[in-house]
Enzyme design. Structure first.
Site, PDB file in Angstrom:
ATOM      1  CG  ASP A 333     -58.840 -34.848  15.032  1.00 32.01           C
ATOM      2  OD1 ASP A 333     -58.300 -35.940  15.269  1.00 32.01           O
ATOM      3  OD2 ASP A 333     -58.838 -34.318  13.907  1.00 32.01           O
ATOM      4  CD  GLU A 364     -54.943 -36.664  17.372  1.00 34.97           C
ATOM      5  OE1 GLU A 364     -54.536 -37.776  16.998  1.00 34.97           O
ATOM      6  OE2 GLU A 364     -55.556 -35.891  16.618  1.00 34.97           O
TER       7      GLU A 364
END
Ligand code: CA
Length: 646
Positions: A333, A364
């Site tokens: 994340d 990400e």
């Protein structure tokens, strides 16, 4: 100490040389001794407190830890304390704080106390023989939230397992138990995906494990990084149960032929006042020059991955999940907040321990804002992908936005929903952006929807239906959805989808549902069968992709397979692709995409072409119709043709 001095000291080489510690940390029990080891270099005193339960009551014993050098504190009572709960009192600069063990591998209710655990007694039957299924020719990742996956009564999952890890172990479930329409685990297997990506399953803080079972949160608020979440277990008060039940879920998915990716959130903790912070105040957290905690995560406490003991913490956590829980991949994340050297190191260690290519890494490549990392830190955001290992995938918002429109506004449209054609951009999508920011398709995760933001269906409703009928099937939007899916599954890179995208999942137009009620978040298994034609279309595309080496190619040479891009009509593009390789009969592919509302008649390159997929079916490849000279490209649709090469 003032802020500047503390920050500079924790960042210094001197601190690292003096205190970096390689001794195993946490608690470890054996038949005649239990070892407790905590790294707390700035502490003046550390006391261990032992409890009979995970909550309530007074400690039954207090034991001082001894300072050992390198910042290590330890003690070793001569008895097996398996199942005993504990925490520490850590005194720093005269202030004493109670904290659970940041290195704990088991904990009590709500993760408030740690637990000593003999992990072998948490192994389900047959665990020693559990292995991941063989890798498929292609990776197709399907994002699942443990609770929303099985909460809906139509799921057919037994009521006491709905929303739990154990729902992922139940075979033979059908829609309302009708015995005809598979749901849950069987549905996943049938769809043809290869990897289930579980949204956070480590222990997080936003759901009260003793509270209403209908609470919902995505779980991006880590409390205990190395312990499973209690609200997904059938007994959160017994520290062994959540561990065993997550292992059972992984085992069941493996038996079904599916690999498991875990969503990991090493960029921030639930609160600044975390176990890490209480143990070594400010060491694990980035700080602005004025002392405020850094906020690149939007959560007010970015972890300082560039500091050596924080890096060690993250690396060991990943290796632990891979080893102990047999996890097959990790989705980082806000990876843009972590540093490139650490991620490359994790990549190497996973390869070394488990074999090259066995464990996936993706993340990400962005953050929610700027972060106060030590000057000179190379962060894993888009600008630095050139330095990130080629085998770490990154979510590709460029393709997502090109296909369905940006997330900046409800009405922003992409190619499929009236945003117009940019043929060069579409070609970049097909190449997985290799040569335009990426070095190879192995770096690209291609997707149209994930848990964040509108579902694909909701986005299409916003751009295509002024009446906003989110829960009503609409033929024109279904065409757009099929076209979008056809593009997603014909791009080089690794395809990814949010669970339910394949049946038009709606969150009723709500964009950010991280803590929205379950009636918005839950997967509606009724819709999965009402919209079965769309799901079948996805299923055919997945199966077709497995057979097309030109699309699966992850090498840096893959972009060279795109031979030409042409525009036969407005809002319409054709890409010719070299598909040689393996034992695939079609050495050449034509990918035709049309967002035009009328049929377009294409002039085909010479030779006999076979229809592998068109507007109505993605299963043409099973018994292909032959065309030559010209072909009709139906309104708002994709046409995939293959030519056998001598
Ligand atoms: Ca929890």
């Amino acid at each position: 100490m003032d802020v500047k001095k503390t920050k500079a000291y924790f960042d210094s080489q001197e601190f690292q040389e003096k205190y970096h510690c390689d001794v195993p940390l946490g608690s470890f029990c054996a038949p005649e001794v239990t070892k407790f080891r905590l790294w707390a270099p700035t502490a003046q005193e550390v006391t261990l407190r032992l409890y009979r339960a995970g909550t309530g009551g007074e400690p039954y014993a207090l034991l001082p830890l001894c300072r050992r050098g390198m910042g290590l504190w330890s003690c070793a009572p001569e008895e097996n304390l398996d199942g005993v709960y504990y925490d520490y009192l850590v005194t720093v600069d005269g202030e004493t704080r109670a904290t659970a063990d940041p290195y704990a591998r088991a904990c009590g209710l709500n993760g408030e106390r740690s637990m000593v655990i003999d992990l072998r007694r948490t192994d389900p039957e047959g665990w020693a023989e559990d292995v991941a299924p063989d890798l498929s020719p292609e990776t197709v990742i399907y994002e699942v939230h443990v609770k929303d996956f099985s909460w809906h009564p139509a799921s057919g999952v037994k009521p006491e397992w709905r929303g739990k890890f154990l729902a992922l172990t139940q075979e033979g479930t059908t829609l309302n138990g009708d015995g005809v329409h598979p749901t849950g685990l069987d549905y996943l297997k049938d769809l043809g995906i290869t990897h289930v990506q579980l949204m956070p399953v480590y222990d997080y803080g936003s759901v009260d494990e003793a509270g209403d079972p209908g609470q919902f949160n995505w779980g991006y608020d880590p409390v205990n990084y190395n312990v499973p979440e209690g609200s997904y277990s059938t007994d959160p008060a017994d520290g062994a149960v959540r561990i065993r039940e997550l292992k059972q879920a992984v085992q069941a998915l493996h038996r079904k032929g599916l690999r498991v990716i875990m969503d990991v959130v090493y960029n921030h903790t639930y609160h600044l006042d975390s176990w890490l912070w209480r143990t070594v105040p400010w060491y694990y957290v980035r700080q602005e020059a004025d002392g405020r905690p850094s906020n690149g995560s939007g959560c007010g406490c970015d972890l300082a991955s560039e500091r050596s003991m924080c890096a060690r913490y993250i690396l060991e956590s990943v290796l632990y999940w891979a080893e102990e829980y047999h996890i097959d991949g990790f989705r980082f994340d806000l990876m843009g907040l972590l540093d490139v050297p650490l991620l490359n190191h994790i990549r190497q260690e996973l390869d070394q321990h488990f074999g090259r290519g066995e464990k996936l890494m993706l993340g990400e490549p962005w953050s929610a804002g700027g972060t106060a990392a030590r000057p000179g830190t190379v962060l894993a955001h888009k600008g630095n992908l050139g330095q990130l290992d080629e085998r770490i995938g990154t979510f590709c918002d460029a393709t997502r936005d090109a296909v369905k429109g940006s997330l900046s506004s409800e009405g922003a449209a992409g190619f499929v929903n009236g945003g117009g054609l940019d043929a060069q951009k579409l070609a970049c999508c097909v190449k997985g952006w290799t040569g335009s920011g990426m070095r190879a398709p192995s770096q690209t995760i291609t997707y149209l929807s994930a848990h964040d933001d509108w579902t694909l269906w909701d986005k299409l409703v916003y751009t295509g239906d002024s009446q906003r009928r989110f829960t009503q099937p609409q033929p024109e939007l279904l065409r757009q959805n099929r076209l979008a899916a056809a593009i997603n599954f014909t791009c080089q890179g690794r395809p990814f989808l949010l669970s339910g995208e394949e049946f038009g999942r709606t969150k009723k137009g709500v964009k950010n549902t991280y803590n929205a009620p379950l009636d918005i978040n839950q997967l509606d298994w009724t819709l999965a069968w009402e919209n079965r034609a769309l799901a079948e279309y996805y299923k055919g595309l997945i199966a077709l992709r497995m057979r097309l080496p030109g699309l699966r190619d992850k090498s840096s040479r893959a972009a060279g397979r795109v031979l030409s891009v042409s525009i036969p009509a407005d809002n319409c593009a054709i890409i010719e692709l070299d598909n040689a390789g393996g034992d695939c009969p079609w050495g050449r592919l034509l990918l035709a995409y049309s967002a035009h509302w009328e049929t377009v008649y294409l002039t085909l390159p010479e030779g006999e072409w076979e229809v592998l997929a068109d507007a109505n079916s993605s299963y043409g490849w099973r018994d292909p119709v032959r065309v030559w000279g010209s072909a009709a490209l139906e309104p708002v649709s994709a046409l995939i043709l293959g030519r056998r090469e001598p």
